[in-house]
Design a protein around this motif. Structure first.
Motif, PDB file in Angstrom:
ATOM      1  N   LEU A   6       0.828  -1.216   0.000  1.00 27.42           N
ATOM      2  CA  LEU A   6       0.000   0.000   0.000  1.00 27.42           C
ATOM      3  C   LEU A   6       0.859   1.262   0.000  1.00 27.42           C
ATOM      4  N   THR A   7       1.989   1.201   0.696  1.00 27.68           N
ATOM      5  CA  THR A   7       2.883   2.364   0.703  1.00 27.68           C
ATOM      6  C   THR A   7       3.309   2.698  -0.722  1.00 27.68           C
ATOM      7  N   VAL A   8       3.660   1.665  -1.467  1.00 25.29           N
ATOM      8  CA  VAL A   8       4.073   1.859  -2.861  1.00 25.29           C
ATOM      9  C   VAL A   8       2.900   2.401  -3.687  1.00 25.29           C
ATOM     10  N   PHE A   9       1.731   1.796  -3.476  1.00 25.04           N
ATOM     11  CA  PHE A   9       0.555   2.206  -4.247  1.00 25.04           C
ATOM     12  C   PHE A   9       0.180   3.664  -3.947  1.00 25.04           C
ATOM     13  N   ASN A  10       0.131   4.001  -2.654  1.00 30.51           N
ATOM     14  CA  ASN A  10      -0.271   5.367  -2.287  1.00 30.51           C
ATOM     15  C   ASN A  10       0.698   6.396  -2.873  1.00 30.51           C
ATOM     16  N   GLN A  11       1.993   6.042  -2.898  1.00 32.02           N
ATOM     17  CA  GLN A  11       2.981   6.942  -3.495  1.00 32.02           C
ATOM     18  C   GLN A  11       2.716   7.081  -5.000  1.00 32.02           C
ATOM     19  N   ALA A  12       2.383   5.963  -5.638  1.00 34.15           N
ATOM     20  CA  ALA A  12       2.116   5.992  -7.091  1.00 34.15           C
ATOM     21  C   ALA A  12       0.917   6.894  -7.402  1.00 34.15           C
ATOM     22  N   MET A  13      -0.083   6.912  -6.517  1.00 34.02           N
ATOM     23  CA  MET A  13      -1.236   7.791  -6.742  1.00 34.02           C
ATOM     24  C   MET A  13      -0.815   9.252  -6.576  1.00 34.02           C
ATOM     25  N   LYS A  14       0.014   9.493  -5.570  1.00 33.93           N
ATOM     26  CA  LYS A  14       0.528  10.843  -5.330  1.00 33.93           C
ATOM     27  C   LYS A  14       1.298  11.332  -6.552  1.00 33.93           C
ATOM     28  N   ASP A  15       2.157  10.443  -7.072  1.00 33.41           N
ATOM     29  CA  ASP A  15       2.962  10.798  -8.250  1.00 33.41           C
ATOM     30  C   ASP A  15       2.070  11.201  -9.416  1.00 33.41           C
ATOM     31  N   ARG A  16       0.892  10.613  -9.477  1.00 33.07           N
ATOM     32  CA  ARG A  16      -0.037  10.925 -10.576  1.00 33.07           C
ATOM     33  C   ARG A  16      -0.914  12.130 -10.262  1.00 33.07           C
ATOM     34  N   LYS A  17      -0.690  12.701  -9.087  1.00 37.22           N
ATOM     35  CA  LYS A  17      -1.504  13.830  -8.630  1.00 37.22           C
ATOM     36  C   LYS A  17      -2.978  13.452  -8.551  1.00 37.22           C
ATOM     37  N   PHE A  18      -3.212  12.173  -8.245  1.00 39.28           N
ATOM     38  CA  PHE A  18      -4.573  11.695  -8.066  1.00 39.28           C
ATOM     39  C   PHE A  18      -4.802  11.588  -6.566  1.00 39.28           C
ATOM     40  N   GLU A  19      -5.727  12.384  -6.047  1.00 36.84           N
ATOM     41  CA  GLU A  19      -5.912  12.436  -4.608  1.00 36.84           C
ATOM     42  C   GLU A  19      -6.704  11.226  -4.116  1.00 36.84           C
ATOM     43  N   PHE A  20      -5.977  10.177  -3.790  1.00 30.89           N
ATOM     44  CA  PHE A  20      -6.613   8.966  -3.293  1.00 30.89           C
ATOM     45  C   PHE A  20      -5.585   8.115  -2.556  1.00 30.89           C
ATOM     46  N   SER A  21      -5.932   7.681  -1.362  1.00 34.60           N
ATOM     47  CA  SER A  21      -5.038   6.778  -0.640  1.00 34.60           C
ATOM     48  C   SER A  21      -5.858   5.729   0.107  1.00 34.60           C
ATOM     49  N   ILE A  22      -5.199   4.614   0.378  1.00 32.41           N
ATOM     50  CA  ILE A  22      -5.882   3.481   1.010  1.00 32.41           C
ATOM     51  C   ILE A  22      -5.202   3.133   2.330  1.00 32.41           C
ATOM     52  N   GLU A  23      -6.005   2.777   3.322  1.00 30.84           N
ATOM     53  CA  GLU A  23      -5.490   2.320   4.615  1.00 30.84           C
ATOM     54  C   GLU A  23      -6.141   0.998   4.993  1.00 30.84           C
ATOM     55  N   MET A  24      -5.429   0.230   5.804  1.00 36.45           N
ATOM     56  CA  MET A  24      -5.975  -1.032   6.285  1.00 36.45           C
ATOM     57  C   MET A  24      -6.744  -0.825   7.593  1.00 36.45           C
ATOM     58  N   ARG A  25      -7.806  -1.595   7.774  1.00 39.35           N
ATOM     59  CA  ARG A  25      -8.504  -1.686   9.056  1.00 39.35           C
ATOM     60  C   ARG A  25      -8.709  -3.175   9.330  1.00 39.35           C
ATOM     61  N   SER A  26      -8.674  -3.543  10.626  1.00 37.47           N
ATOM     62  CA  SER A  26      -8.829  -4.967  10.955  1.00 37.47           C
ATOM     63  C   SER A  26     -10.117  -5.227  11.715  1.00 37.47           C
ATOM     64  N   GLY A  27     -10.648  -6.402  11.465  1.00 37.63           N
ATOM     65  CA  GLY A  27     -11.774  -6.873  12.258  1.00 37.63           C
ATOM     66  C   GLY A  27     -11.244  -7.587  13.492  1.00 37.63           C
ATOM     67  N   SER A  28     -12.161  -8.023  14.344  1.00 40.94           N
ATOM     68  CA  SER A  28     -11.726  -8.718  15.555  1.00 40.94           C
ATOM     69  C   SER A  28     -12.577  -9.949  15.843  1.00 40.94           C
ATOM     70  N   GLY A  29     -12.858 -10.719  14.793  1.00 43.98           N
ATOM     71  CA  GLY A  29     -13.538 -11.987  15.008  1.00 43.98           C
ATOM     72  C   GLY A  29     -15.029 -11.861  15.201  1.00 43.98           C
ATOM     73  N   ALA A  30     -15.721 -11.199  14.278  1.00 39.72           N
ATOM     74  CA  ALA A  30     -17.185 -11.157  14.322  1.00 39.72           C
ATOM     75  C   ALA A  30     -17.703 -11.297  12.892  1.00 39.72           C
ATOM     76  N   TYR A  31     -18.380 -12.400  12.615  1.00 40.94           N
ATOM     77  CA  TYR A  31     -18.894 -12.672  11.259  1.00 40.94           C
ATOM     78  C   TYR A  31     -19.819 -11.569  10.786  1.00 40.94           C
ATOM     79  N   VAL A  32     -20.662 -11.061  11.709  1.00 46.52           N
ATOM     80  CA  VAL A  32     -21.683 -10.091  11.307  1.00 46.52           C
ATOM     81  C   VAL A  32     -21.049  -8.791  10.782  1.00 46.52           C
ATOM     82  N   CYS A  33     -19.799  -8.530  11.134  1.00 46.16           N
ATOM     83  CA  CYS A  33     -19.133  -7.319  10.647  1.00 46.16           C
ATOM     84  C   CYS A  33     -18.897  -7.353   9.141  1.00 46.16           C
ATOM     85  N   GLY A  34     -19.137  -8.494   8.495  1.00 49.24           N
ATOM     86  CA  GLY A  34     -19.115  -8.532   7.037  1.00 49.24           C
ATOM     87  C   GLY A  34     -20.338  -7.848   6.444  1.00 49.24           C
ATOM     88  N   GLU A  35     -21.400  -7.761   7.219  1.00 49.41           N
ATOM     89  CA  GLU A  35     -22.589  -7.031   6.774  1.00 49.41           C
ATOM     90  C   GLU A  35     -22.185  -5.568   6.699  1.00 49.41           C
TER      91      GLU A  35
END
Ligand SMILES: Cc1cc2nc3c(=O)[nH]c(=O)nc-3n(C[C@H](O)[C@H](O)[C@H](O)COP(=O)(O)O)c2cc1C
Ligand code: SF4
Ligand code: FES
Lengths: 155, 386
Positions: B129-158
C-alpha cells in the motif's frame, strides 16, 4: 504513568484521539498483552474521551478483544463444518492432553490458551488452527502436538 | 452421458499492469466509467449480488464534501476463502479496483476492512500500500488506502455493521435506508464492495465490457471465483464461468459419491442429488458468494445443519429478537426432535419460525437462516428425525 498508560497514549497519538481509532487501539493492546485489562480500558477511555462503559461495551462485542486474561499464545482451532468433517475433535483432544487443559482454559504457566473459532478461511485445507496470527493448515493430531511443543520451547 | 467440461476463466489472478490501467481510467469521466460497469452487468460478488454500476452511480450522484470507498475483506462465510487468496496473490489489483471506484464516484479515501483471522496478511499488504499510495501521489490523483482490521465477528461482514465497527462501535447492523451510498462511513457517502467485485471492475476497465459479457449468461455476466471444499479430491480456488448446472460442477469436483452440495456457505442453500441437473449456479438459479461445499453419503446432514445453527447462534449480534431467539430455538428444536422429545411434526413449527425470521430480522444474517434450514430439513427430513 504506568506502563500500560504510556502504551495507550502512544497508540492514541499514532491513530488519533477520536472514536474511530478505538478498534485499532484496542487491537494494539490485545496484540501486546493478549487481553484488555480494566486498567487498559480506563486508559483508553481517558485518551479518547469516552466513558469506560462505552469502551467495555465495544470490546465485549468482539471475540478477539478478550477482557479476561489469556495465555501468551492463543490457539484457535476451527470448529466449523469442513474442519469438523476432517477431524478437528482429534486435534483439540491432542492439544488438551499435551497442555493438560480443557477447551477454553489457560495453562497455569500462562503460556497457552486453547479456544475454538468459527471458519478461519482455509476450509479446503482443514483441519486448521491459528496460533496468535499464524495459520497452520492441514494439521494432524501429531503435527499439532509438535507445533505446540515448539511454542512451549520458545521463551 | 456426455460430460460437459466447465469453462475455466482467468480474469482475477492473471497478471496485468495495474498502473497502466489506472492511467487510462484517470483520463475518463466518472460517468463514462460507470456506464461501462453498468453495461458489463457486473453484480456484487460478496453474496447479495447488487449491480455494481448502479451502486457506484448512486454514490456518485450524492453531493458531499467527502466520500469513501471500503473494500469488504471480512470474508467470514463458512466455506469461503477466495478473498484471502486474492488478497494474497494479486493485492495490487484490489487497490487498482478501488482507485477505479474512487475516480468514478469522486472518493478520496479508501479502506480495506480485513478480518482479524487474516492478520498474517497485514505486513505484506501495508508494504504494498505504501508503494501504491505513493504511485497515486505521483499521478496527482488524490486517493489513498489504509488497512482496518476486524476482531472476530462474522456479522461485521454485513456492510453497515462493518461501518459501525470502523467507527469504533459494536458491530451491530444499522437500519436501511439510509444505505451506505447515501450515509456510510462517518455519515458520508460510501461505496462498499467485495474484494472480488473490485478486481472484476478493474478487469472490465482493462478488457472492456463486451469481452466481459462473453462469459456467463444474460442474468449472470462474467465469471466467479469459487471456494471448493468438503468431500472433493480437488478442493481449492477455481474461477469458473457463471451459469453452469450443479450436475456439471459435481461431475468435475465430486468424489463420485456426492449426495448434497451447500451453495453459498452456511447462509446459502443445500441442493440434494435429485436437483443437481436442474439447478443453475448464478443469479437466475442459486446466487453465491462462491462457497461450494460437497458432502458425500458418509455425512449426516443433521450434523451439517446443527453445525450451521450453532454458527448462527454464536454469530447473531443479538440486537433483534427474531434472530437472537430464533437461532436459539431452531437449534434447541432440532436437538429435541433428534432426541425424540418432540414429534417430527415439530419441524413444521420450526420452519414457520425460520420464515418469521426471514421477514422480521433486521439484517441478512437473521434473514438467511431459513435458507439452510428449509433446504436441509425439506430434502433430508429422515436424517434430521432419525
Ligand atoms: C451476515 C453478513 C455477512 C456478510 N459478510 C460479507 C463478507 O464477509 N464479505 C462481503 O464482501 N460481503 C459480505 N456481506 C455482504 C455485504 O453486506 C455487502 O452486501 C457486500 O459487501 C457488498 O459488496 P458487493 O456488492 O461487491 O458484493 C455480508 C452480509 C451479511 C448479511
Ligand atoms: S438479524 Fe441477527 S445479526 Fe442481524 S441485526 Fe438482527 S440480531 Fe443482529
Ligand atoms: S471450516 Fe475450518 S477453515 Fe473453514
Amino acid at each position: 504513568m504506568t506502563k500500560i498508560e504510556t502504551f495507550v497514549k502512544e497508540q492514541a497519538n499514532k491513530y488519533g484521539k477520536s472514536r474511530k481509532s478505538l478498534m485499532p487501539i484496542l487491537q494494539e493492546i490485545v496484540q501486546k498483552e493478549r487481553f484488555l485489562s480494566e486498567e487498559a480500558m480506563i486508559a483508553v477511555a481517558k485518551e479518547l474521551d469516552l466513558s469506560t462503559a462505552e469502551v467495555y461495551g465495544t470490546a465485549s462485542f468482539y471475540t478477539f478483544l478478550d477482557t479476561v486474561p489469556k495465555g501468551e499464545n492463543i490457539i484457535r482451532v476451527c470448529k466449523t463444518i469442513a474442519c469438523h468433517m476432517k477431524g478437528k475433535d482429534e486435534i483439540i483432544e491432542a492439544i488438551e492432553n499435551t497442555l493438560n487443559i480443557k477447551l477454553g482454559e489457560t495453562t497455569s504457566d500462562k503460556k497457552f490458551s486453547l479456544l475454538q473459532a468459527n471458519c478461519l478461511g482455509w476450509c479446503h485445507k482443514g483441519p486448521v488452527m491459528l496460533i496468535n496470527d499464524k495459520v497452520y493448515p492441514e494439521i494432524t493430531a501429531s503435527k499439532a502436538i509438535e507445533i505446540v511443543e515448539e511454542y512451549s520451547n520458545k521463551n | 452421458m456426455e460430460k460437459k467440461l466447465l469453462k475455466k476463466v482467468d480474469l482475477i489472478f492473471e497478471k496485468c499492469n495495474c498502473l497502466n490501467i489506472i492511467d487510462k481510467v484517470l483520463q475518463r469521466s466518472g460517468d463514462d466509467i460507470i456506464l461501462d460497469i453498468i453495461d458489463s452487468g457486473l453484480k456484487g460478488r460478496g453474496g447479495a449480488g447488487f449491480p455494481t454500476g448502479l451502486k457506484w452511480k448512486f454514490a456518485k450522484n450524492e453531493e458531499a464534501d467527502q466520500k469513501y470507498i471500503v473494500c469488504n475483506a471480512d470474508e467470514g462465510e463458512p466455506g469461503t476463502f477466495k478473498d484471502r487468496e486474492i488478497l494474497d496473490r494479486v493485492p495490487e489489483k484490489i487497490f487498482a479496483g478501488m482507485a477505479v471506484c474512487a475516480k468514478a464516484i469522486e472518493a478520496t479515501k479508501g479502506y480495506i476492512y480485513l478480518r482479524g483471522e487474516y492478520n498474517f496478511l497485514l505486513p505484506a499488504l501495508n508494504e504494498k500500500l505504501t508503494v501504491f499510495n505513493q504511485a497515486m501521489k505521483d499521478r496527482k490523483f488524490e486517493f489513498s488506502i489504509e488497512m482496518r482490521s476486524g476482531s472476530g465477528a462474522y456479522v461485521c461482514g454485513e456492510e453497515t455493521a462493518l461501518l459501525e465497527s470502523m467507527e469504533g462501535k459494536r458491530g451491530e447492523p444499522r437500519n436501511k435506508p439510509p444505505f451506505p451510498v447515501a450515509q456510510g462511513y462517518l455519515g458520508k457517502p460510501t461505496s462498499i464492495n467485495n474484494v472480488e467485485t473490485l478486481v472484476f471492475a478493474l478487469a472490465i476497465m482493462n478488457i472492456g465490457p463486451e469481452k466481459f459479457k462473453e462469459f456467463g449468461t444474460m442474468d449472470s455476466r462474467g465469471s466467479k471465483v469459487f471456494s471448493i471444499s468438503g468431500d472433493t479430491p480437488k478442493g481449492g480456488i477455481y474461477e469458473l464461468e457463471l451459469g453452469m448446472t450443479i450436475e456439471d460442477f459435481v461431475n468435475e469436483f465430486g468424489d463420485g459419491d456426492t449426495k448434497a452440495i451447500q451453495v453459498g456457505g452456511a447462509s446459502g442453500f443445500c441442493v440434494p442429488r435429485k436437483h443437481f441437473k436442474d439447478t443453475i449456479i448464478g443469479f437466475e438459479g442459486i446466487p453465491t458468494g462462491g462457497s461450494m461445499m460437497l458432502f458425500n453419503s458418509s455425512r449426516s446432514m443433521y450434523n451439517v445443519l446443527q453445525d450451521y445453527l450453532e454458527f448462527f447462534e454464536e454469530e447473531s449480534c443479538g440486537q433483534c429478537t427474531p434472530c437472537r431467539v430464533g437461532c436459539q430455538q431452531l437449534l434447541k428444536g432440532i436437538l429435541a426432535v433428534k432426541r425424540g422429545e418432540k414429534p417430527p411434526a415439530y419441524l413444521e413449527e420450526l420452519k414457520k419460525l425460520s420464515q418469521t425470521m426471514k421477514i422480521a430480522s433486521k439484517c441478512g444474517l437473521g434473514q438467511s437462516v431459513a435458507n439452510p434450514f428449509n433446504s436441509i430439513v425439506n430434502n433430508f427430513r429422515e436424517e434430521i428425525i432419525y
